[in-house]
Design a protein around this motif. Structure first.
Motif, PDB file in Angstrom:
ATOM      1  N   TYR A   1      25.973  90.757  -4.175  1.00  0.00           N
ATOM      2  CA  TYR A   1      26.270  89.725  -5.167  1.00  0.00           C
ATOM      3  C   TYR A   1      25.684  90.052  -6.538  1.00  0.00           C
ATOM      4  O   TYR A   1      26.080  89.463  -7.537  1.00  0.00           O
ATOM      5  CB  TYR A   1      25.732  88.373  -4.705  1.00  0.00           C
TER       6      TYR A   1
ATOM      7  N   SER B   1      30.042  74.806 -10.304  1.00  0.00           N
ATOM      8  CA  SER B   1      29.061  75.535  -9.492  1.00  0.00           C
ATOM      9  C   SER B   1      28.871  76.916 -10.106  1.00  0.00           C
ATOM     10  O   SER B   1      29.541  77.883  -9.733  1.00  0.00           O
ATOM     11  CB  SER B   1      29.550  75.636  -8.043  1.00  0.00           C
TER      12      SER B   1
ATOM     13  N   LEU C   1      29.445  80.775  -8.689  1.00  0.00           N
ATOM     14  CA  LEU C   1      29.936  80.699  -7.307  1.00  0.00           C
ATOM     15  C   LEU C   1      30.859  81.855  -6.944  1.00  0.00           C
ATOM     16  O   LEU C   1      30.818  82.365  -5.825  1.00  0.00           O
ATOM     17  CB  LEU C   1      30.673  79.367  -7.106  1.00  0.00           C
TER      18      LEU C   1
ATOM     19  N   VAL D   1      26.943  79.417   0.550  1.00  0.00           N
ATOM     20  CA  VAL D   1      26.029  80.251  -0.229  1.00  0.00           C
ATOM     21  C   VAL D   1      24.834  80.741   0.582  1.00  0.00           C
ATOM     22  O   VAL D   1      23.830  81.186   0.020  1.00  0.00           O
ATOM     23  CB  VAL D   1      25.534  79.490  -1.482  1.00  0.00           C
TER      24      VAL D   1
ATOM     25  N   ASP E   1      23.361  84.317  -0.136  1.00  0.00           N
ATOM     26  CA  ASP E   1      22.705  84.586  -1.411  1.00  0.00           C
ATOM     27  C   ASP E   1      21.321  83.950  -1.394  1.00  0.00           C
ATOM     28  O   ASP E   1      21.202  82.735  -1.220  1.00  0.00           O
ATOM     29  CB  ASP E   1      23.537  84.006  -2.554  1.00  0.00           C
TER      30      ASP E   1
ATOM     31  N   LYS F   1      25.903  82.385  -5.121  1.00  0.00           N
ATOM     32  CA  LYS F   1      27.141  83.105  -4.817  1.00  0.00           C
ATOM     33  C   LYS F   1      27.676  82.714  -3.441  1.00  0.00           C
ATOM     34  O   LYS F   1      26.923  82.589  -2.474  1.00  0.00           O
ATOM     35  CB  LYS F   1      26.900  84.613  -4.847  1.00  0.00           C
ATOM     36  N   ALA F   2      28.984  82.568  -3.351  1.00  0.00           N
ATOM     37  CA  ALA F   2      29.590  82.095  -2.104  1.00  0.00           C
ATOM     38  C   ALA F   2      30.353  83.204  -1.390  1.00  0.00           C
ATOM     39  O   ALA F   2      31.064  83.991  -2.014  1.00  0.00           O
ATOM     40  CB  ALA F   2      30.537  80.925  -2.388  1.00  0.00           C
TER      41      ALA F   2
ATOM     42  N   GLU G   1      20.953  72.992  -7.364  1.00  0.00           N
ATOM     43  CA  GLU G   1      20.316  74.278  -7.090  1.00  0.00           C
ATOM     44  C   GLU G   1      18.803  74.223  -7.299  1.00  0.00           C
ATOM     45  O   GLU G   1      18.133  75.257  -7.324  1.00  0.00           O
ATOM     46  CB  GLU G   1      20.892  75.367  -7.996  1.00  0.00           C
TER      47      GLU G   1
END
Length: 649
Positions: A162, A187, A190, A278, A281, A286-287, A436
């Protein structure tokens, strides 16, 4: 089908390969079957995205491993090839060279010399081997896919793909500078790789024309084909929004899609497709790419519909501070579904329940949609019955064994329903708190919050009143199972000397160990020796419920206020460190049972049937007509994986 179906296909390493049935499929109309057919192709089309997300070397390694597997000309019964076979299957199961749960890199049982000679025998390009040799054999290089603690830089320590060339601080600074609309914040990060090149930091966004363009284009092709067979205009609009999002990479469009997906509730077939979770990560930004195609189980939905209809009662009666509760609860949708196809980060290993969307502001304003994957749960249960032994080995008494055999399955199902339908959708963030805020501890805290919500309410008389359970014995069985698993059962997945890294495992130990420690003086949960073996017995179920209430109140406060310091302290104290003596005992006892601790699935296959000869791809009056879609259930894991490789090539 269920009575005669073989749910267990094979076992290797610490993995069991299972199969699941889709009993609802044959009762669907041709239009609905064709929708599943095309959406299933879309569910498989993004597979390579996940492989690349998991590690930069994964796709190259898969190519080499599978070429040796298919073309190796020598003795395939040799010890070296047998070790290669296990390693290859483990890599294919995990979608890469790191364990799907522990995140540790696999150690090959074959030698580097054998691997070199095998590649030469199949006439492989030496340069391809040079690119991947270190990733396979150097134990210290990219040792862990996701690192959540004990390091100054989570980004640099983690082997996922990522981030390229950036530090954790650079990442946090980059996203802190991006201004968002606080009323509907996107997001951030993402759907992108964050890259530092020539001193400049920028995002490589995953969309058509950007990163993963080839794979996303194929996904969109199948989504476009599915539009013709959508249930209604709302579902057609959903697909169009998803295609637009994949085309542009615009996260506002993804939010529009998520809201529209929530509002569409009448289609008998639903789907998940996109960059969603996520967990992969360490920063929770990051998804990973995933997809699930699901068919509504109308009869089983009565259970979840009852929970959803009473969501406001559960919210208002939760043992949390009123200021952290939603004033009104609306938009909660909960359905029991049968999986028709799994893809990306949901395959081969898969969840048993899903609650989306993940954006807090959408959940608070529009609600959430929960699904319990009924045929997956059923397959797990059938496989467990066929294997047997774990309950008898680790339960504290015969009374506990009898209780869990009678009520355990229902207790587990209700726990999943409460966790997904109500737990994740409960509570709210305080003004100005970001989703977050808890960083690397966010996933563990969120899973603990949902689990505690389920544990508190599964012993509530309200469930008896609603007709969801016959008595509180169901809750007692679930309490026994949860404490047993949180303190012992899940340790079967841990290597000696290791601690817990995966968020769900941390969550379960956090809850079980916190309750054990805080109830130790009153012996609410008691550690005993049974024939020289450790067990944990619950002496007071109502008192344990009270402990769960206390912990839920604190976890909700941490989540609502974004209290990173408290989250870190709670997780590190109770959710990370493993009692190594108990671990050694559990591993020794479990090994004698001969049961692999992890499981995943072979997908069904869908085939178009035509009125005439041919594939149906031609045109004109003589082109055959599609008359049905047939479903079949493959039994060979490697054959399916190799076929998926060819589809993606």
């Amino acid at each position: 089908m269920k009575n005669n179906f073989n749910y267990i296909a094979e076992q290797f390493g610490d993995i069991r390969i299972l199969r699941y049935t889709v009993d609802a499929f044959n009762s669907l109309s041709l239009k609905e079957k064709l929708f599943i057919y095309h959406m299933s192709k879309a569910a498989l089309a993004g597979r390579d995205i996940l492989w690349d997300q998991n590690n930069i070397h994964n796709l190259a390694i898969r190519k080499v491993l599978c070429k040796i597997w298919e073309k190796y000309p020598e003795n395939r019964s040799s010890e070296q090839f047998k070790e290669f076979e296990i390693y290859t299957k483990r890599v294919l199961f995990a979608n890469g060279i790191h364990h799907h749960y522990s995140m540790d890199k696999f150690t090959p049982g074959f030698t580097e010399e054998w691997f070199n000679s095998a590649w030469e025998m199949v006439q492989g390009n030496p340069e391809e081997l040079n690119q991947i040799r270190r990733a396979i054999f150097d134990k210290e290089y990219m040792a862990k896919r996701v690192v959540l603690g004990d390091t100054d830089d989570l980004v640099k320590a983690s082997a996922n793909n990522y981030y390229q060339g950036v530090t954790q601080k650079e990442t946090e600074d980059f996203y802190a500078k991006i201004e968002v609309d606080e009323t509907s914040p996107i997001s951030k990060g993402l759907n992108s790789t964050l890259v530092k090149r020539n001193g400049k930091i920028f995002e490589e966004v995953w969309h058509i024309g950007g990163k993963y363009s080839k794979e996303i284009q194929e996904i969109c092709t199948h989504l476009k084909n599915a539009i013709e067979y959508a249930h209604n205009d709302e579902q057609k609009h959903l697909l169009e929004l998803l295609i637009e999002y994949y085309t542009t990479g615009n996260l506002k469009t993804f939010d529009e899609f998520s809201i529209a997906w929530l509002k569409e509730q009448s289609a008998p077939i639903d789907f998940i497709n996109g960059f969603i979770e996520v967990y992969g990560d360490p920063l929770g930004l990051k998804a990973s790419w995933e997809s699930v195609i699901e068919i509504v189980d109308k009869e089983a939905c009565k259970r979840t519909e009852t929970l959803a209809a009473n969501a406001e009662w559960f919210e208002h009666n939760a043992p949390t501070d009123p200021k952290y509760k939603k004033e009104r609860v609306s938009g909660v949708t909960a359905r029991v579904m049968q999986v028709a196809m799994l893809g990306g980060d949901c395959h081969p290993a898969t969840p048993i329940g899903i609650n989306l969307p993940n954006a807090e502001w959408i959940r608070e304003r529009y609600g959430s949609k929960s699904v319990t994957l009924d045929n997956i749960t059923y397959a797990y249960d059938q496989a467990a019955k066929a294997s047997g032994g774990t309950l008898e080995e680790f339960a504290a008494s015969q009374a506990e064994i009898d209780l869990c055999k009678e009520y355990g399955s229902l207790g587990s199902t209700l726990h999943t329903d409460l966790h997904e339908c109500l737990g994740h959708g409960s509570g709210k963030l305080m003004p100005g708190v970001s989703g977050e805020a808890l960083k690397s501890y966010g996933s563990t805290i969120e899973e603990a919050r949902a689990d505690l919500f389920a544990l508190y309410y599964i012993m509530d008389p309200k469930l008896v009143e609603l007709g969801l359970i016959p008595s509180l014995k169901v809750g007692e069985a679930e309490y026994c199972s949860y404490i047993r698993n949180g303190l012992m059962g899940q340790l079967t997945r841990i290597k000696p000397g290791c601690n817990l890294e995966e968020s769900h495992m941390r969550n379960r130990q956090l809850i079980a160990l916190w309750a054990y420690e805080h109830g130790k003086e009153q012996k609410i949960i008691e550690r005993i020796e049974k024939n020289g073996k450790t067990a944990f017995v619950i002496n007071d179920f109502q008192a344990l419920r009270g402990l769960f209430a206390q912990l839920l109140a604190e976890v909700q406060r941490i989540k609502s206020e974004g209290d990173y310091t408290a989250a870190a302290q709670l997780v590190e104290q109770y959710g990370v460190k493993v009692d190594q003596a108990l671990l050694s005992e559990v591993l020794e006892r479990y090994e004698k049972l001969g049961i692999a601790p992890y499981a995943g699935f072979i997908n069904p296959e869908y085939t178009l049937l035509f009125s005439g000869e041919g594939s149906g791809e031609g045109s004109g009056e003589d082109s055959p007509t599609i008359i049905d879609v047939a479903i079949s259930y493959p039994e060979n894991f490697m054959e399916q994986q190799l076929s998926y490789n060819k589809r993606g090539s």
